[in-house]
Design a protein around this motif. Sequence first.
Motif, PDB file in Angstrom:
ATOM      1  N   ILE A   1      44.716  47.185  44.778  1.00 60.19           N
ATOM      2  CA  ILE A   1      44.895  45.801  45.222  1.00 60.19           C
ATOM      3  C   ILE A   1      43.785  44.952  44.617  1.00 60.19           C
ATOM      4  O   ILE A   1      42.735  45.475  44.230  1.00 60.19           O
ATOM      5  CB  ILE A   1      44.872  45.682  46.761  1.00 60.19           C
ATOM      6  N   PRO A   2      44.006  43.631  44.522  1.00 62.74           N
ATOM      7  CA  PRO A   2      42.922  42.772  44.042  1.00 62.74           C
ATOM      8  C   PRO A   2      41.749  42.798  45.019  1.00 62.74           C
ATOM      9  O   PRO A   2      41.943  42.851  46.232  1.00 62.74           O
ATOM     10  CB  PRO A   2      43.558  41.381  43.994  1.00 62.74           C
ATOM     11  N   GLN A   3      40.540  42.740  44.482  1.00 65.23           N
ATOM     12  CA  GLN A   3      39.348  42.724  45.330  1.00 65.23           C
ATOM     13  C   GLN A   3      39.195  41.337  45.932  1.00 65.23           C
ATOM     14  O   GLN A   3      39.150  40.334  45.219  1.00 65.23           O
ATOM     15  CB  GLN A   3      38.096  43.073  44.521  1.00 65.23           C
ATOM     16  N   SER A   4      39.113  41.282  47.234  1.00 67.98           N
ATOM     17  CA  SER A   4      39.049  39.986  47.889  1.00 67.98           C
ATOM     18  C   SER A   4      37.650  39.367  47.839  1.00 67.98           C
ATOM     19  O   SER A   4      37.516  38.153  47.968  1.00 67.98           O
ATOM     20  CB  SER A   4      39.506  40.120  49.342  1.00 67.98           C
ATOM     21  N   ASP A   5      36.629  40.171  47.660  1.00 64.57           N
ATOM     22  CA  ASP A   5      35.276  39.622  47.670  1.00 64.57           C
ATOM     23  C   ASP A   5      34.784  39.244  46.268  1.00 64.57           C
ATOM     24  O   ASP A   5      33.650  38.821  46.103  1.00 64.57           O
ATOM     25  CB  ASP A   5      34.307  40.613  48.315  1.00 64.57           C
ATOM     26  N   LYS A   6      35.596  39.383  45.254  1.00 64.03           N
ATOM     27  CA  LYS A   6      35.221  39.041  43.881  1.00 64.03           C
ATOM     28  C   LYS A   6      36.021  37.820  43.436  1.00 64.03           C
ATOM     29  O   LYS A   6      37.159  37.619  43.857  1.00 64.03           O
ATOM     30  CB  LYS A   6      35.512  40.205  42.915  1.00 64.03           C
TER      31      LYS A   6
ATOM     32  N   ILE B   1      38.219  35.194  41.062  1.00 64.25           N
ATOM     33  CA  ILE B   1      39.271  35.225  40.048  1.00 64.25           C
ATOM     34  C   ILE B   1      38.868  34.190  38.995  1.00 64.25           C
ATOM     35  O   ILE B   1      38.568  33.043  39.322  1.00 64.25           O
ATOM     36  CB  ILE B   1      40.641  34.880  40.648  1.00 64.25           C
TER      37      ILE B   1
ATOM     38  N   PHE C   1      41.043  38.908  36.984  1.00 63.56           N
ATOM     39  CA  PHE C   1      40.667  39.205  38.374  1.00 63.56           C
ATOM     40  C   PHE C   1      40.426  40.702  38.521  1.00 63.56           C
ATOM     41  O   PHE C   1      41.010  41.522  37.810  1.00 63.56           O
ATOM     42  CB  PHE C   1      41.717  38.708  39.369  1.00 63.56           C
TER      43      PHE C   1
ATOM     44  N   TRP D   1      40.877  46.936  42.658  1.00 60.42           N
ATOM     45  CA  TRP D   1      40.134  48.033  43.264  1.00 60.42           C
ATOM     46  C   TRP D   1      41.132  49.093  43.715  1.00 60.42           C
ATOM     47  O   TRP D   1      42.165  48.773  44.316  1.00 60.42           O
ATOM     48  CB  TRP D   1      39.319  47.536  44.454  1.00 60.42           C
TER      49      TRP D   1
ATOM     50  N   TYR E   1      41.836  51.782  46.229  1.00 65.39           N
ATOM     51  CA  TYR E   1      41.444  52.318  47.533  1.00 65.39           C
ATOM     52  C   TYR E   1      42.099  53.675  47.810  1.00 65.39           C
ATOM     53  O   TYR E   1      41.838  54.294  48.824  1.00 65.39           O
ATOM     54  CB  TYR E   1      41.834  51.348  48.654  1.00 65.39           C
TER      55      TYR E   1
END
Length: 186
Positions: free
Chosen positions: A109-114, A116, A129, A132, A134
């Motif tokens: 899934i896309p990393q939410s804390d990084k 785009i 983007f 990650w 998991y």
Amino acid sequence: MTDNGLTRISKMSGKVQLAIAIFVVVFASFIVILVFTASPHVANAFTAGGTISLAAATVWLGLKTRDAVLINEREMDQNKDLLALTRQQAESATQSTRILSESSRPFVIPQSDKPIWVNSVGGLWIVSFPLWNYGSSIAILEAGDRQPKLLFAHEGDHVARGKANSVIIPKESGVNLEVDPSPWTA
């Protein structure tokens, strides 16, 4: 004297011995037929004995048939139970396979804390983007028709193919995916 008679019979040819045996059987059959025709009492006794023997044989065959049917019914019940157990085992194996497959697959899934990144390079837009993994196994980003795609809505829906900076995403790690939506490949 009897030994002498036996040796004489054993020295006879097989054809002669067969002819004598046939003569004895035919003669004995003739005697039995004469007794039946001459004495109705003897004939009735033999008929009654034969009928009783036939009735006894019929009862015996009936009992044996009943026993065979009971054994077959028990075997069919056992086979039904065995079939039910086999189905349960198959369902359990299917569920175990599904659980194992789902628990050991990648989950990217896309990393939410990084952030785009959207860049314009020479009039072309590039979107970058981080992804990650998991999951519990590696993820492989494929090339060709099955490579990662994004859907962009700009004057209609367009599909853009992504290019990752790595082909393999190890578990619990990430890569950057860059997508160039400018060519709008369908």
